[in-house]
Every structure is written in C-alpha cells, then in structure tokens.
Design an enzyme around this catalytic site. Sequence first.
Site, PDB file in Angstrom:
ATOM      1  N   GLY D  71       0.815  -1.206   0.000  1.00 41.78           N
ATOM      2  CA  GLY D  71       0.000   0.000   0.000  1.00 41.78           C
ATOM      3  C   GLY D  71       0.853   1.262   0.000  1.00 41.78           C
ATOM      4  N   SER D 199      -3.695  -2.918  -0.527  1.00 36.82           N
ATOM      5  CA  SER D 199      -2.578  -3.668   0.047  1.00 36.82           C
ATOM      6  C   SER D 199      -3.049  -5.071   0.399  1.00 36.82           C
ATOM      7  CB  SER D 199      -2.068  -2.936   1.286  1.00 36.82           C
ATOM      8  OG  SER D 199      -1.017  -3.659   1.882  1.00 36.82           O
ATOM      9  N   HIS D 201      -1.940  -7.418   2.449  1.00 38.92           N
ATOM     10  CA  HIS D 201      -1.927  -7.933   3.820  1.00 38.92           C
ATOM     11  C   HIS D 201      -3.063  -7.370   4.678  1.00 38.92           C
ATOM     12  CE1 HIS D 201      -0.154  -4.620   6.330  1.00 38.92           C
ATOM     13  NE2 HIS D 201       0.250  -4.197   5.154  1.00 38.92           N
ATOM     14  N   THR D 237      11.710  -7.416 -10.964  1.00 41.27           N
ATOM     15  CA  THR D 237      11.149  -8.751 -11.141  1.00 41.27           C
ATOM     16  C   THR D 237       9.910  -8.883 -10.276  1.00 41.27           C
ATOM     17  OG1 THR D 237      13.333  -9.654 -11.600  1.00 41.27           O
ATOM     18  CG2 THR D 237      11.619 -11.233 -10.965  1.00 41.27           C
ATOM     19  N   CYS D 325       1.477   1.709  12.416  1.00 41.98           N
ATOM     20  CA  CYS D 325       2.696   2.319  11.920  1.00 41.98           C
ATOM     21  C   CYS D 325       3.278   3.308  12.906  1.00 41.98           C
ATOM     22  CB  CYS D 325       2.428   3.034  10.618  1.00 41.98           C
ATOM     23  SG  CYS D 325       1.932   1.877   9.374  1.00 41.98           S
TER      24      CYS D 325
HETATM   25  C1  LIG Z   1      22.639  -7.107 -11.940  1.00 43.76           C
HETATM   26  C2  LIG Z   1      21.194  -6.969 -11.596  1.00 43.76           C
HETATM   27  N1  LIG Z   1      20.757  -5.867 -10.955  1.00 43.76           N
HETATM   28  C3  LIG Z   1      19.477  -5.705 -10.610  1.00 43.76           C
HETATM   29  C4  LIG Z   1      18.530  -6.651 -10.878  1.00 43.76           C
HETATM   30  C5  LIG Z   1      17.106  -6.395 -10.470  1.00 43.76           C
HETATM   31  O1  LIG Z   1      16.747  -7.138  -9.345  1.00 43.76           O
HETATM   32  P1  LIG Z   1      15.219  -7.559  -9.084  1.00 43.76           P
HETATM   33  O2  LIG Z   1      14.906  -8.556 -10.131  1.00 43.76           O
HETATM   34  O3  LIG Z   1      15.192  -8.140  -7.728  1.00 43.76           O
HETATM   35  O4  LIG Z   1      14.396  -6.340  -9.228  1.00 43.76           O
HETATM   36  C6  LIG Z   1      18.935  -7.833 -11.562  1.00 43.76           C
HETATM   37  C7  LIG Z   1      17.978  -8.903 -11.913  1.00 43.76           C
HETATM   38  O5  LIG Z   1      17.006  -8.748 -12.613  1.00 43.76           O
HETATM   39  C8  LIG Z   1      20.290  -7.991 -11.916  1.00 43.76           C
HETATM   40  O6  LIG Z   1      20.721  -9.084 -12.551  1.00 43.76           O
HETATM   41  C1  LIG Z   2      -4.911   3.568   5.017  1.00 46.22           C
HETATM   42  C2  LIG Z   2      -3.585   2.931   4.795  1.00 46.22           C
HETATM   43  N1  LIG Z   2      -2.817   3.326   3.773  1.00 46.22           N
HETATM   44  C3  LIG Z   2      -1.626   2.768   3.516  1.00 46.22           C
HETATM   45  C4  LIG Z   2      -1.127   1.767   4.306  1.00 46.22           C
HETATM   46  C5  LIG Z   2       0.210   1.206   3.991  1.00 46.22           C
HETATM   47  O1  LIG Z   2       0.149  -0.059   3.354  1.00 46.22           O
HETATM   48  P1  LIG Z   2       1.337  -1.103   3.506  1.00 46.22           P
HETATM   49  O2  LIG Z   2       1.315  -1.552   4.912  1.00 46.22           O
HETATM   50  O3  LIG Z   2       0.988  -2.214   2.565  1.00 46.22           O
HETATM   51  O4  LIG Z   2       2.594  -0.426   3.128  1.00 46.22           O
HETATM   52  C6  LIG Z   2      -1.890   1.318   5.402  1.00 46.22           C
HETATM   53  C7  LIG Z   2      -1.421   0.255   6.326  1.00 46.22           C
HETATM   54  O5  LIG Z   2      -0.411   0.316   6.954  1.00 46.22           O
HETATM   55  C8  LIG Z   2      -3.143   1.909   5.644  1.00 46.22           C
HETATM   56  O6  LIG Z   2      -3.906   1.515   6.662  1.00 46.22           O
END
Ligand SMILES: Cc1ncc(COP(=O)(O)O)c(C=O)c1O
Ligand SMILES: Cc1ncc(COP(=O)(O)O)c(C=O)c1O
Lengths: 150, 150, 388, 388
Positions: D71, D199, D201, D237, D325
Amino acid sequence: MSDVWRLYSTKVMEHFKDPRNVGEIENADGVGHVGNPVCGDIMELYIKVDKGIITDAKFKTFGCGAAIATSSMVTEMVKGKTLDEALKITNAAVAEALDGLPSVKMHCSVLAEDALKLAINDYYKRQGMVSKVVVPEAEHDHHIHDEEEN
Amino acid sequence: MSDVWRLYSTKVMEHFKDPRNVGEIENADGVGHVGNPVCGDIMELYIKVDKGIITDAKFKTFGCGAAIATSSMVTEMVKGKTLDEALKITNAAVAEALDGLPSVKMHCSVLAEDALKLAINDYYKRQGMVSKVVVPEAEHDHHIHDEEEN
Amino acid sequence: MKRVYLDYAATTPTRPEVVEAMRPYFTEAFGNPSSLYSYGQEAKGAIETARTKVAALINARAEEILFTSGGTEADNLALVGVAYASEGKKDHIITSMIEHHAVLETAKFLEKRGFKITYLPVDAYGMVNPDDVRKAITPKTALVSIMHANNEVGTIQPIEEIGQIAKDGGAYFHTDAVQTTGHIEVDVNKLGVNLLSMSAHKLYGPKGVGALYVRKGTRIASLMHGGEQERRRRAGTENVPGIVGLGVAAELAGEEMREEAERLIGLRDRLTQGLMERIEHLHYNGHPLKRLPNNVSICVGFIEGESMVLNLDLDGICVSTGSACSSASLEPSHVLAAMGLPPELVHGTLRFTMGKWTTEGDIERVFEVLPKIVAKLRAMSPLLKSPR
Amino acid sequence: MKRVYLDYAATTPTRPEVVEAMRPYFTEAFGNPSSLYSYGQEAKGAIETARTKVAALINARAEEILFTSGGTEADNLALVGVAYASEGKKDHIITSMIEHHAVLETAKFLEKRGFKITYLPVDAYGMVNPDDVRKAITPKTALVSIMHANNEVGTIQPIEEIGQIAKDGGAYFHTDAVQTTGHIEVDVNKLGVNLLSMSAHKLYGPKGVGALYVRKGTRIASLMHGGEQERRRRAGTENVPGIVGLGVAAELAGEEMREEAERLIGLRDRLTQGLMERIEHLHYNGHPLKRLPNNVSICVGFIEGESMVLNLDLDGICVSTGSACSSASLEPSHVLAAMGLPPELVHGTLRFTMGKWTTEGDIERVFEVLPKIVAKLRAMSPLLKSPR
Ligand SMILES: Cc1ncc(COP(=O)(O)O)c(C=O)c1O
Ligand SMILES: Cc1ncc(COP(=O)(O)O)c(C=O)c1O
C-alpha cells in the site's frame, strides 16, 4: 542479543507489570511534578525525608510503559539514600537499572530524574534551605529524539 | 482469453516450429530483401510467377519467432494468388492469419508485407513493366513501438 | 520431458528450506512488526534475525542492512537516495554503460532532473577501466556506481580498485551485487563500498525482496515515504515472510557458496568447451577468467537469439538471450553493444546460467539439442549463403 | 492462553487458501515472467490471472491494475507519479490532514521539491467536507488524494462527491482504499477515481504486495526505474507468489465480503456498547454510521494508550493505540488531533479492529480484562485525583 528487537527489557516489563510504590504520600516532605498532557507523560513523585535520608517514595504516572517503569525504578532507587546521594541519580542510571531503554523512550528516564530533583528541591524549599535549591531542570523539552540516523 | 499472456499464439508457434517454404528459389522471378542486422531482422522473399499468378514462394529469414512465422505465413498466403491480389495483402492480414502478434512484434508483419511488395516490384522491373512498380515501402523504420501506454 | 533450467541468473527457485522457514510468518506469526504487543514484536524479531544473517554474508553490521522489495528498488534507492541527499552540493554520478537497467534507467531519470551522469565505456571483455573512473571523478561527484558482476556476460569488475578511487575522490561508492551475493565472496569492507544491492530471488530466496547495504554514516534520502519502518529509511509494512526467506537463503548461501562455486566452474567450463567443439562460428562473451562461476555467454553467428531460445524451449531447455529483463523487449543488449560487438552478433546471443540443480546431464542435453537447432536456423538464414 | 487478535487493521493473517495458492510459485513455477520460454510465460500467466481477479474486485479492467510492493508504494506512486507527470503544468495537490503517513509523508516530500500541498481539515467525526475540496481546487491542481476510510477511526469519506468535484475541476483523483478494498464495496467507477491504492496484507493476502489502480488514460511517471515489467510502469522482477496471493485473496474477499461485513458490524456494535457500559469516561471516535464494519476506536480518559496495550498484551489481547505504523513512535495520532481531541485524550486511544477469526468470545474476553486494566492504571494516574 536475541531480544534486542523487543521494545522493552524484561526488567522494564517487570516494573511495568508490577510497579513498586504506586500512590501518593499523605504528608509528603517533597513533591515533584513533571510533564504535561501534550507530550503524553506526567509524573508525580512524593518523598518522605528523615534526617537527610529518603525513607519513603511513591509516584503517580500517566504515561507509557517506560514512564511507569522508570517511575517505579526511581522510587526504589532513592529509598534509603541521603538527599545528596539521591541528587546524583542520573537518568542514565535509572535506564541502566532497568537494563536499558529504547532510545525513543530515554526521555522517560529524564522525566524520572527531573521529578526526583524537583521533589528534593521542594523539600529544601519547604525546609527554608533555599541555598540548596538547584536550578530545576524540569519542564525543558523531554523529547529526546532518536538522532542516531544511519 | 486464458492465454493472452503468452507471447505468441498457437498459430505463430506452429509456423515457427515448422516453417513452410524455407529456402531460396533457384531461378526466382522476383526477390524482395528487407531489414538489416542492426534492427535484428532480415527477410528474403523469392517468388515464381506464371501468367500473373504466384506459383511458388520461399523465404530465408534471420530474426525472432515472429519474423520466422510471418515469413512462413506470407509465403503460404501468396501462393496461387494473382500479383494484384498479392499486392493487397497487408501486414495486418498476415498478423491476423497468425491469430495476432504481440504489439512489440507487429513490425515483423510489416517486414513480411514489405518483402512481398519488393519481390513483386522486382518481378515487374525484371519484366520491364516499370509503370507497375509501386513506391517501395521497405527500408523505412520497421520498429513500430508499443505506443499504447496506459 | 525433463526440464533443463539454465537461466539461474534470471531467477532461481526458492529453496525448500527457505519456503519452510517462511511458512509460519504467513499464518501463525503474522503480526505487524510495528505493533507494540509481543506478537508483533516477534515478527520484528524475525526481521532482526534475518538482518543479522544477511549482514553476516557480506561482512556488514546488521544495522547497515535495509530491506527493500528487490534488487531494482535497492538500485533505485542507492542512486536516487544519494542524489537527493547530495542535492545542492554535488550533482555528478559516474556509472558504466553495462549496468543493469535498474541502475541505467534510474541514472537517466536523475539526468532528466538535472544531475550529470558519466557513463563509462568498457573493453571487449566488458571490463570497466579504473583509470576511467579516476579521470571522470570530480569534487562534484556524489556517487560512483559500478556493478560487481555483469548479469549478461558474467564479467567481474575491479571493484576494490574503483572503491579506493571513489574514496580518494570523496564520492560514495555503490555496487550492484545482485549477481554475486551468495555466489562468490562479497565483503563490503574488502570491496570498499558505501552501498551494495542484492536480491533474494537470485540466491534461492523469494521474489519481491532484496536489500541495500548502507555503510554507517552514508547519507541517503528515502525513496518510499510513510511509516517509520527500517529506521525511517524505507516506509511500508515489512514483507516479513520474504525477509525471513532472504535471511535463511543468505545463511545457507554462506555455508555452501565456496563448494558450489567450484562445482559450477567445472560445469561452466565443460559447457563452454563442448559448445565450441560442436558449433562453428561461435563468439565467446565476457572475461575468460574474471567471470561468474555459473555464466556462459556466446554469440552464435548468422542466426538470431530469440528463435534459438524458443526452439530450445520446445525441447525443454530454458535459457535466455540477453538478460531476462530485456528478453521481451526489442532492444538488442546494451552490454554487448558497449563491448563493441557488431549488431548481427549481438542479436545472436545465448546466455546459459547454471545453479544448484544443474547436472552434467543437463549440459549433455544442450550438446544434443543445440547443434541441431543451430543447423536448422542457419539453413533458414539469409546471412549464410549456401554455395551454389 | 488463547490469543485474542483484534488488530486486523494493522495486518491480517494470510488465509490458508492463499498460502496454498502461492506455494507452487516458489519452487515449481518459479520462472521469471519476463523470460521467453514457456516456463517463464507460465509465471506471466499467473500474474495476469491475478490481475483479472483484482480488477474484478474493484470493477476495473485488468490492464488498469499495476502491482506494487504494498500500500505504501501504491500511495507513493500515485502522488509522485502524478506530480512528476504534471510537472511544469500543474503544481498543486489537495489531500487531507487524516491521511495515512504513506500519503502525508509523500506529500511533504513533494512540498520540499516545490509542489504546493493543501491539507484539508476534518470535522469532529474525522470527515472531510467536499465543499473544502471545491474551494481548494484550482486549474493548477494536479491531484486530489482523499482516503476511502481512515485506518485509525474508521470513518468512511464522501468519495463519490469528492470524485465529481475533482473531475469538474480537471484534477486527477486518488483514493487510498487500503482499509476498504475487500471489506466494503469498492467500485472505481462509482467512486469516480483515477487512482486507487490497495494492500494485500489488509485483506488476508501476504505482506509485501499491493496494487495501484490506474484508470486508462491517467498519466503517471514511474517511481521504480529499470526493466519493462508492468507495462514499463513498475520495474523489478515481479513478486509472483505475492501477486498470485493477492489475486486469490481478492477473489475470496469478493465472494465473502458482504456477509462478513454484516457479521462484523454485529460484533463491532456489541463491543462498542459493552465497553461504554463497563468503563466510565470513554470517548467514542469516528463517525457512528459512516464507518468501517470492523473498527472500534475509543479514548479512555485519564490513562495512556501504550500502557493499556501492553497490559492487554499480558493477557493475550492484541490491540493498537493509533495506527500500527505509529505505534512505536512518540507522536500522538495526527488523525485524532485533526479531529480536535485534546492531547490527553489522544494519548489514551485504543483501536480494536476485528476480522475473519474474531468471535463473540473474543469480545467477552475484552469485557473481562479491560475494565480491570483501566482501574489499575487509573489508580496510578495523577490526572485523576482521589478525593481526600
Ligand atoms: C545485476 C542486476 N541488478 C538488478 C537486478 C534487479 O533485481 P530484481 O529482479 O530483484 O528487481 C537484476 C535482476 O534482474 C540484476 O541481474
Ligand atoms: C490507510 C492505509 N494506507 C496505507 C497503508 C500502507 O500499506 P502497507 O502496509 O501495505 O505499506 C496502510 C497500512 O499500513 C493503511 O492503513
């Protein structure tokens, strides 16, 4: 080590669960009052003094877990101490006696130290021992923010 | 619906796996050559023409799955058609015959259309039918980017 | 048909031990780590344990680890975080032409917002020359960001040397260690970095979680604003199961890495040699010695990469053309182009990356299948004229 | 001791069905969705199926759903994305004083970068007045961002009305629906929003994944730069298991929401009434009718929130002071302050939020335990002078 992530130490929780010396002392010899509702912590410390020695201490506190635990701890620490010894009790000493406080809660120990100082000052004032009165440190900003970024 | 997320349709994969009319025609009546190594796709289309009818078509292609499949498809589509009919084959028609192409790959169908037009133009030129030669569309930018943002 | 997965650089399966460790944090110990009650504090504890494990893997201190949603966020945070924290004082960033898009695109974003970016070239092996860093650095340089090992061609960069240059020049140094963490030694002190990115799904952890190492004292601005999580540097309810998974994956990687790297080097060299013996007109990419244990990158002359990948897939073999991220895009690899390869070769790249479950049998299967595919596609190629 | 969890607004456990649905994407179908081979494309397919499910829950089209890391990221992306995309043309954002920190802190960030922010006040129920939006909006207003329901006091805002005002004023409209999606009806067309955050969760899905709805035609800049995932609008990713989990959670929520809301309203009203009967000096927070089905927020006079939460925890009851939070922070709730409550009452807030596994017995347990705790703390309170 394994519990560093817990907000409070076991010691803090002990004093929080079962706070010592809760209440007011009817005919206290000194009273210290610190904090205000805006900052969320209010502490009242009562002492009984006999021949320069603190024979009893009680508190009333509106505040978080740390505020209650530090209040409880500081009253325990001062009992039996001379006024001079009691004046040497720092907020760090209170926190340490509780096995530490989270940095965001250190202001509670400052509050406890200040309440104690004010109670002792109050005692001196009542006794007319004005020369003994130290500059009250209370009512400054109790919010010691956690500056330790990064 | 269930497979919209697949890069290629089953039809594209069929033509990719088992491309029709691969190769060169020894004595082709027209040859169309489009693309270049920089953009990653090169297509050569060979046609055999008899009495205004395309009797055979073959291709050679350097390129991605879509480039191979569109090459294969376009050679299938033109066989038996008159030159005028063949000239009416659009890139969209090739893509449609393959049950669609991902938008990032639509340029491959443009390539196929252009290769066909160039091959027919080549035939007209060889026949001295210069008046029939249409402005070659090839060699413009084949990269139709996916503009459909949001 | 048994699947032969040879794309571990794109992503790895999550290890069963990791999935198992994550499980309780979905349903049982699901509390919000910011909560005061013990139940939430337990989740907080799980995060701190994971932090310690991740720190141990890279010889850092726990409080220097900041969890993110992946390698991409770690890279974005490193660049944007340093840039915004330096704004008004320093406005220059040095990076290389062969960085992952997560760094390059972020650099371009900052360029549009007024920062000056130097994109250093590489040699034919994909190696950055430390002298180029030395020449490019100025008192206005806020950050040098050079990746530890390249994800496409596997070349390992001279990070220690560059780190010293950055330090001498008064600039922060970031390295994208997404491809190395958990695979070869990564020691933030030896490398001399201020910031280092990693990603769980590249080391048998789950997708959607990563970490940025931030050396104590390194000033960075936040990318994600909101709650006070991660010592106010990364807002958002923590991905507790994911973080726990990264922790366990890091721990296991630390234990097994050395032995596994040796095994992979054996497979890697066998694959390289076998391909060279079996297929003509191959071009070997990257540095022959300073390279990742699990990476084989080749260009196959006269034919195109995607058509090879799709054909291999039909035979149950998973490999990649360039990096996975750009597989679905049209752009030819910026890495190979920077290395000076001609475009038709660039378009003919295959990347094999091996891992934990790769066997000799998998390599044999490639030897069986690929030459036939190459022959089929070459027969179709207008670039290879049949003698008449 | 049986645990009584009454903090569903902070986070929910992941439903067993969701965990089950996620499982194969860790170990079996673990491919990178950007890969060309069928194995990666299968993962891509799982994402697209989830996208369809999430879209169905809020009456949107699949291609309008953009997956994020939660969120917080959705909120950040909505504000920063619109702000940066409007830069040079519009520079004004309207929001309210009771937004989640993920919106408020992002607004402050943008304020530092030159944007003008109007923070609208609320009434004593925590309700934004649509007329205030009408007065604040100008041709320079790029975005209006008002949350659907407040996470602390549960008040549901007049979103439809505000949406119409934003539309008439030529501004985009964003709503943070993190607390409502999957709990009460959320229909992007009825609400008239351009952007909507959710969100996983908070609706029995996993932590670390969320989504931003972006109405077709709404221009936003990216927050995360790099690969071409999510139609180039969110690099990195994809968290495939997480996204699959959000999809299944959304689907199940859609099926059960109506009935569950009714049940929760029963429990909510019972809890409210029971507390009022048992404890003196209570202050009821939020709107009595326009409120979330699961939220009870009260201020307990003369005593402080954290000390109540910790005492309840000792008896196995999990509740929150303000929002989770800010639980670990010192700041008193900005929401209650905006509603005009005096500080000592603000410090004495308790929030009970119920959910899927809450029973009548849980409520009874609160009735048993809380009055004793209140009595104990009041005996300790210097604000409540005992008559002498
Ligand atoms: C060298 C490198 N940096 C950054 C990333 C991005 O990481 P992520 O896939 O966790 O966003 C990757 C893989 O996609 C990578 O191979
Ligand atoms: C109204 C509201 N907005 C945003 C968030 C943030 O979402 P997240 O916990 O997934 O970062 C929350 C919960 O913490 C929320 O209650």
